[in-house]
Design a protein around this motif. Structure first.
Motif, PDB file in Angstrom:
ATOM      1  N   VAL A 117       0.846  -1.194   0.000  1.00  0.00           N
ATOM      2  CA  VAL A 117       0.000   0.000   0.000  1.00  0.00           C
ATOM      3  C   VAL A 117       0.878   1.239   0.000  1.00  0.00           C
ATOM      4  CG1 VAL A 117      -1.573   1.365   1.434  1.00  0.00           C
ATOM      5  CG2 VAL A 117      -2.033  -1.049   1.061  1.00  0.00           C
ATOM      6  N   ARG A 118       1.940   1.194   0.799  1.00  0.00           N
ATOM      7  CA  ARG A 118       2.849   2.337   0.871  1.00  0.00           C
ATOM      8  C   ARG A 118       3.500   2.575  -0.491  1.00  0.00           C
ATOM      9  NH1 ARG A 118       1.677   6.016   4.310  1.00  0.00           N
ATOM     10  NH2 ARG A 118       3.393   7.485   4.403  1.00  0.00           N
ATOM     11  N   ARG A 119       3.881   1.472  -1.159  1.00  0.00           N
ATOM     12  CA  ARG A 119       4.494   1.612  -2.487  1.00  0.00           C
ATOM     13  C   ARG A 119       3.481   2.164  -3.498  1.00  0.00           C
ATOM     14  NH1 ARG A 119       6.397  -4.275  -2.323  1.00  0.00           N
ATOM     15  NH2 ARG A 119       6.608  -4.182  -4.589  1.00  0.00           N
ATOM     16  N   ALA A 120       2.228   1.704  -3.354  1.00  0.00           N
ATOM     17  CA  ALA A 120       1.183   2.251  -4.237  1.00  0.00           C
ATOM     18  C   ALA A 120       1.037   3.749  -3.978  1.00  0.00           C
ATOM     19  CB  ALA A 120      -0.137   1.541  -4.005  1.00  0.00           C
ATOM     20  N   GLY A 121       1.173   4.120  -2.710  1.00  0.00           N
ATOM     21  CA  GLY A 121       1.099   5.540  -2.360  1.00  0.00           C
ATOM     22  C   GLY A 121       2.222   6.323  -2.998  1.00  0.00           C
ATOM     23  N   ILE A 122       3.406   5.736  -2.965  1.00  0.00           N
ATOM     24  CA  ILE A 122       4.554   6.413  -3.594  1.00  0.00           C
ATOM     25  C   ILE A 122       4.321   6.531  -5.103  1.00  0.00           C
ATOM     26  CG2 ILE A 122       7.028   6.203  -4.090  1.00  0.00           C
ATOM     27  CD1 ILE A 122       7.193   4.736  -1.286  1.00  0.00           C
ATOM     28  N   ALA A 123       3.794   5.448  -5.685  1.00  0.00           N
ATOM     29  CA  ALA A 123       3.487   5.498  -7.131  1.00  0.00           C
ATOM     30  C   ALA A 123       2.491   6.606  -7.429  1.00  0.00           C
ATOM     31  CB  ALA A 123       2.936   4.151  -7.587  1.00  0.00           C
ATOM     32  N   SER A 124       1.496   6.737  -6.549  1.00  0.00           N
ATOM     33  CA  SER A 124       0.482   7.774  -6.797  1.00  0.00           C
ATOM     34  C   SER A 124       1.079   9.181  -6.658  1.00  0.00           C
ATOM     35  CB  SER A 124      -0.711   7.606  -5.856  1.00  0.00           C
ATOM     36  OG  SER A 124      -0.345   7.953  -4.536  1.00  0.00           O
TER      37      SER A 124
END
Lengths: 430, 245
Positions: free
Chosen positions: B136-143
């Motif tokens: 989720v954190r990585r998805a956040g960084i991607a966003s």
């Protein structure tokens, strides 16, 4: 905008509610009655009636959807968006609206599908269909607005749906269709009435205005922390308020929702005499009226006099005939037969006069009501439909039903005796 | 930003702060309640400042309209990152690209690129709610990085990442070109590994500004900490507290 719309629709939790929305629509469409099948104005009005239930359901769904989005906590990302906040709101709101419109459209298409084989070469009456659409849009806008004020996933959506349902039940229906409401829905689509363009425009504009308002101020309701924003006119919110204000003014000044139609250029009339002329939209009933015409012709000629033509309400124009014409109530020709019986009785009776006293009046009235009941059953050719209860006061309907099975001579003697009472009742002026 | 004042109601959280950022990684350290998140929200133009001026990519932010223009250049990963559980990873990152007004014709490519950079390309179709905390954190960084923003605000981006993922995160940040990154963290190792410039924020103002080496140089013999940088950070905080007393 297309991508976000598709994504919101695809990802909306309301996709799971679509079958329920469709089921509600079809249940209301077919469960309430089926008399509308084959008559375009009635079919269009019937297709619109599910909006009375879908609207409140959509209001609840929109409130739930708005609250659940707020509950997801994506507040910071949305607050930091370059995209205008009204676009973000509108994307979600359109997805919610799509599911309501989809269910409603499926219902309306189904209504059209079952009507086509029986009806004439017309199609939906768009006024009724658009009226339902306006109602759904209005409810969705209201639901979204209320949902944005809360994180409640149960209480507010339920209150919203029930509130809309109660409001519509009490105030929603158009005057003249059994209600003195503000005209957000109609119960019947008689061929002699049509939805007026301006009042309909007001309702559609109100729906669009409420959607614009929900989109424009929804984001401000979303950030409930009371933080001050950047300076700048909230144009989207103001546009929504403006549209709603214009719609309300138009709503109030546009006049009644339903208007009488122009006289038909080519009414359908029976070949047999007396002629029975109806709106072209009522062509499904013409064979039945041919039979009724034949039954009228077969009534005792010396005793019963008939007008040359009977008209469905509105076919001759002018103000609605108030008993001079007839109307087809929910697909039943019983009421039409009653109206014709009244006309036959008038033609066969001496001119009206005030009786000499109350007792004479009651005596004459009873005789006339019995004659009308007898004529109605004779014209209709069958018994009173189960859906229609009661009849003229003081008339033994059971005895009338037995009478019409007796030999013609016996019936003539009975009717002659009644007309004798009518004729011989002394008038006050005599 | 110049002379920036920020707060909530009558309470000032940031007092007359000056900060100019260029390409590179700017580390922001500070204890809880120091005003880091408030500063981030101000830089992200979420909250208008109470005073002073804020200029992003050459344009002073004065109104909602100029804030929205500035946001096109800002990638923001808030501390309390949230997401739509029913969205797929791809859709959510693409949604964030849409929010940032990444042009439609570039948005799909930018989304794929962002997911590749955080090593989530193979999980693009997975629902957000099915991801582990680190993912989720990585998805956040991607966003935050989707569409190559010129200013990247990362508030505690490595919370929830395991050591290997933190290493990947560092390599990702190093790979970014022509971007000013502001990185708030409690982990001084991240600062040491990534930042060209670091500041210590406490009580609403900077008590230190320099390179990580400068910060490490502030360590004294009695400073606590497991590394020179930690010792320097604790020394700076200790000096500030003594000064306050």
């Amino acid at each position: 905008m297309w991508w976000i719309y598709r994504t919101e629709v695809r990802r909306s939790a309301l996709r799971w509610a679509l079958p329920a929305f469709v089921a509600v629509d079809l249940l209301v469409l077919f469960g309430r009655s089926r008399h509308w099948i084959g008559v375009w104005p009635e079919a269009s009005a019937a297709a619109q009636i599910p909006a009375f239930y879908l609207g409140p359901a959509l209001a609840g769904a929109a409130a739930w959807s708005a609250a659940s989005r707020r509950r997801s906590g994506v507040v910071e990302q949305l607050a930091a968006a370059a995209k205008s906040s009204w676009r973000v709101e509108l994307a979600q709101l359109s997805a919610t609206l799509t599911y309501g419109v989809l269910a409603y459209t499926l219902g309306a298409l189904t209504a059209a599908g079952v009507t086509v084989p029986e009806a004439g070469p017309e199609f939906w009456w768009p006024g009724y269909i658009l009226l339902g659409l306006a109602l759904i849009t209005i409810c969705t806008g209201v639901g979204h607005l209320l949902g944005r004020t809360t994180k409640s996933l149960f209480a507010v959506p339920v209150i919203c749906a029930l509130g809309c349902l109660v409001f519509l039940g009490v105030f929603g229906f158009a005057p003249g269709t059994g209600s003195s409401g503000i005209g957000l829905a109609v119960l019947s689509g008689y061929p002699y009435t049509t939805v007026s363009a301006l009042p309909l425009t007001a309702r559609l504009l109100l729906g669009i205005g409420l959607i614009a308002l929900a989109a424009g101020v929804g984001s401000h309701l979303r950030s409930a922390s009371g933080r001050p924003g950047w300076p700048g006119l909230p144009l989207a919110g103001l546009s929504g308020v403006g549209l709603v204000a214009i719609a309300v003014v138009l709503f109030v000044t546009a006049g009644p929702l339903l208007a009488q139609r122009e006289v038909p250029a080519d009414p359908l009339c029976t070949h047999s005499k007396p002629q029975i002329c109806v709106w072209p939209e009522s062509q499904k009933f013409v064979p039945e009226f041919e039979a009724m015409s034949a039954r009228i012709a077969a009534l005792p000629p010396g005793l019963i006099k008939s007008p040359d033509v009977f008209y469905e309400d509105g076919v001759r124009g002018g103000p609605l005939d108030m008993g001079r014409g007839f109307y087809i109530f929910e697909g039943q020709t019983w009421d039409a037969a009653t109206s014709m019986a009244i006309r036959l009785n008038e033609a066969s009776s001496p001119p009206y006069c005030d009786p000499v006293d109350e007792a004479a009046n009651d005596h004459r009235l009873k005789a006339q009501l019995e004659l009308i009941s007898w004529l109605t059953v004779r014209i209709a050719g069958n018994g009173q439909p189960a859906a229609i209860h009661g009849g003229p006061p003081g008339v033994d309907q059971k005895a009338i039903r037995v009478l019409v099975t007796r030999p013609e001579a016996e019936q003539v003697a009975w009717a002659t005796a009644r007309y004798k009472v009518v004729r011989e009742t002394p008038c006050a002026s005599e | 930003m110049t002379g920036l004042v920020q707060g909530y109601g009558n309470r000032q959280v940031i007092r007359g702060m000056d900060l100019a950022l260029g390409v590179g990684v700017f580390g922001l350290l500070g204890p809880n309640g120091a005003g880091k998140t408030t500063l981030f929200r101000t830089l992200a133009t979420v909250t208008p400042p109470h005073g002073g001026s804020l200029t992003i990519c050459g344009e002073e932010v004065l109104s909602e309209a100029s804030a929205r223009r500035a946001r096109r250049n800002i990638g923001f990963l808030p501390q309390d990152f949230a997401y739509f559980p029913s969205y797929s990873v791809y859709d959510f990152v693409r949604y964030c690209a849409w929010l940032r007004d990444v042009p439609e014709r570039e948005a799909d490519r930018a989304t794929r690129l962002a997911l590749e950079k955080v090593d989530l390309a193979d999980r693009a179709k997975a629902r957000m709610k099915s991801l582990s905390g680190g993912m989720v954190r990585r998805a956040g960084i991607a966003s935050a990085i989707v569409g190559a923003p010129r200013l990247l605000l990362l508030d505690e981006p490595t919370v929830g990442l395991d050591p290997a993922q933190r290493l990947e995160f560092r390599s990702l940040i190093r790979s970014l070109r022509d971007v000013a990154v502001v990185l708030s963290t409690h982990l001084v190792e991240d600062v040491a590994a990534l930042c060209d410039d670091v500041a210590v924020l406490t009580g609403g103002s900077f008590v230190f500004r320099g390179t990580p080496a400068d910060l490490a140089g502030r360590a004294t013999a009695d400073s606590v900490g497991d590394s020179p940088l930690e010792q320097g950070y604790m020394a700076v905080l200790g000096q500030d507290q003594r000064a306050a007393v």
